[in-house]
Design a protein around this motif. Structure first.
Motif, PDB file in Angstrom:
ATOM      1  N   ALA A   4       0.312   4.088  18.440  1.00 18.50           N
ATOM      2  CA  ALA A   4       1.639   3.471  19.047  1.00 18.50           C
ATOM      3  C   ALA A   4       1.587   2.253  19.028  1.00 18.50           C
ATOM      4  O   ALA A   4       0.280   1.968  18.809  1.00 18.50           O
ATOM      5  CB  ALA A   4       2.141   4.563  19.957  1.00 18.50           C
ATOM      6  N   ILE A   5       2.342   1.692  18.351  1.00 14.40           N
ATOM      7  CA  ILE A   5       2.173  -0.379  18.995  1.00 14.40           C
ATOM      8  C   ILE A   5       3.280  -0.642  19.666  1.00 14.40           C
ATOM      9  O   ILE A   5       4.207   0.280  19.794  1.00 14.40           O
ATOM     10  CB  ILE A   5       1.774  -1.026  17.167  1.00 14.40           C
ATOM     11  N   ARG A  60       3.065   0.468   6.338  1.00 15.41           N
ATOM     12  CA  ARG A  60       3.370  -0.516   6.932  1.00 15.41           C
ATOM     13  C   ARG A  60       4.999   0.078   7.196  1.00 15.41           C
ATOM     14  O   ARG A  60       5.555   1.301   6.525  1.00 15.41           O
ATOM     15  CB  ARG A  60       3.540  -1.864   6.126  1.00 15.41           C
ATOM     16  N   THR A  61       5.402  -0.559   8.135  1.00 14.74           N
ATOM     17  CA  THR A  61       7.154  -0.197   8.582  1.00 14.74           C
ATOM     18  C   THR A  61       7.605  -0.431   7.600  1.00 14.74           C
ATOM     19  O   THR A  61       7.700  -1.624   6.753  1.00 14.74           O
ATOM     20  CB  THR A  61       7.432  -1.286   9.669  1.00 14.74           C
ATOM     21  N   THR A  84      -0.213  -5.168  11.351  1.00 14.97           N
ATOM     22  CA  THR A  84      -1.620  -4.838  10.835  1.00 14.97           C
ATOM     23  C   THR A  84      -2.258  -5.101  12.517  1.00 14.97           C
ATOM     24  O   THR A  84      -2.927  -4.241  12.497  1.00 14.97           O
ATOM     25  CB  THR A  84      -1.684  -5.527   9.606  1.00 14.97           C
ATOM     26  N   GLU A  85      -2.373  -6.668  12.432  1.00 17.16           N
ATOM     27  CA  GLU A  85      -2.181  -6.795  13.890  1.00 17.16           C
ATOM     28  C   GLU A  85      -2.907  -5.879  14.987  1.00 17.16           C
ATOM     29  O   GLU A  85      -4.110  -5.571  15.467  1.00 17.16           O
ATOM     30  CB  GLU A  85      -2.492  -8.303  14.095  1.00 17.16           C
ATOM     31  N   LYS A  86      -1.494  -5.961  15.345  1.00 17.58           N
ATOM     32  CA  LYS A  86      -1.949  -4.797  17.233  1.00 17.58           C
ATOM     33  C   LYS A  86      -1.916  -3.078  16.032  1.00 17.58           C
ATOM     34  O   LYS A  86      -2.836  -3.177  17.024  1.00 17.58           O
ATOM     35  CB  LYS A  86       0.712  -4.800  16.821  1.00 17.58           C
ATOM     36  N   LEU A  87      -1.633  -2.830  15.048  1.00 19.66           N
ATOM     37  CA  LEU A  87      -2.555  -1.453  14.494  1.00 19.66           C
ATOM     38  C   LEU A  87      -3.326  -1.864  14.596  1.00 19.66           C
ATOM     39  O   LEU A  87      -4.834  -0.932  15.256  1.00 19.66           O
ATOM     40  CB  LEU A  87      -2.292  -1.262  12.810  1.00 19.66           C
ATOM     41  N   LEU A  88      -4.655  -2.542  14.256  1.00 21.46           N
ATOM     42  CA  LEU A  88      -6.198  -2.835  14.613  1.00 21.46           C
ATOM     43  C   LEU A  88      -6.218  -3.063  15.787  1.00 21.46           C
ATOM     44  O   LEU A  88      -7.397  -1.887  15.880  1.00 21.46           O
ATOM     45  CB  LEU A  88      -6.421  -4.253  13.778  1.00 21.46           C
TER      46      LEU A  88
END
Length: 195
Positions: A4-5, A60-61, A84-88
């Motif tokens: 989750a982000i 990705r979305t 991607t930054e949020k996922l990392l």
């Protein structure tokens, strides 16, 4: 797997969202960023699991098991980089190598330019320095107007990865987004920072 982000600029207004990803192997992380057709056209998890690295492969979305969209926003590569930054961050992945192909190469490059110290390195293929894409415009139109014409092998893979009722939507969205990009050749993916 899912993570989750809080939100994604690829899906404005929806909070939180769950992104799908694969996580195989062990060791120093490599993050694989797929192109505009998704991950199914790249190496399979069993092959990369034999390497002594950890491979994190997000959808990705708009792709795979992540939330679906009907269109991609302008500057969707930057939006995908932020996602991607949020996922990392959510996966607590530090100093990965980024590997990206096509759309994924643009996203990897944007990520590295945004925060060069965060990444061990980047590997990019088909980075798309030229936005005009005169030789690709028919391909983009084919994506929009007749995605089934890519043939049974390709369309079967797309349906398996994205869903029988959805794959045409994301392929059309990608073709439309690239048509729009080609129509704005003087803009820059990288804010003129690669020069």
């Amino acid at each position: 797997m899912k993570v989750a982000i809080d939100e994604s600029p690829l899906l404005p207004g929806k909070r939180p969202i769950e992104l799908s990803y694969r996580d195989v192997g062990r060791g120093a992380p490599i993050v694989l960023l797929h192109g505009g057709w998704g991950y199914a056209f790249y190496p399979h998890d069993d092959a990369i699991a034999k390497l002594e690295r950890r491979f994190v492969i997000p959808d990705r979305t708009g792709y795979g098991g992540s939330p679906h969209v009907t269109e991609l926003p302008p500057k969707f590569h930057l939006a995908a980089a932020i996602e991607t930054e949020k996922l990392l961050n959510a996966l607590a992945i530090e100093r990965p190598v980024l590997w990206g192909h096509s759309d994924g190469a643009i996203i990897a490059t944007i990520l590295a330019l945004r925060d060069p110290d965060r990444y061990e390195g980047i590997i990019v293929e088909a980075i798309h320095l030229d936005r005009a894409k005169p030789r690709s415009r028919d391909f983009f139109q084919q994506m929009v107007n007749d995605p089934d014409s890519f043939g049974e092998r390709v369309t079967r893979k797309l349906a398996e990865e994205h869903g029988e009722d959805y794959w045409r939507t994301i392929i059309r969205a990608g073709g439309q987004a690239w048509g729009d990009i080609a129509a704005t050749p003087d803009e820059a993916f990288y804010e003129h920072r690669l020069e």
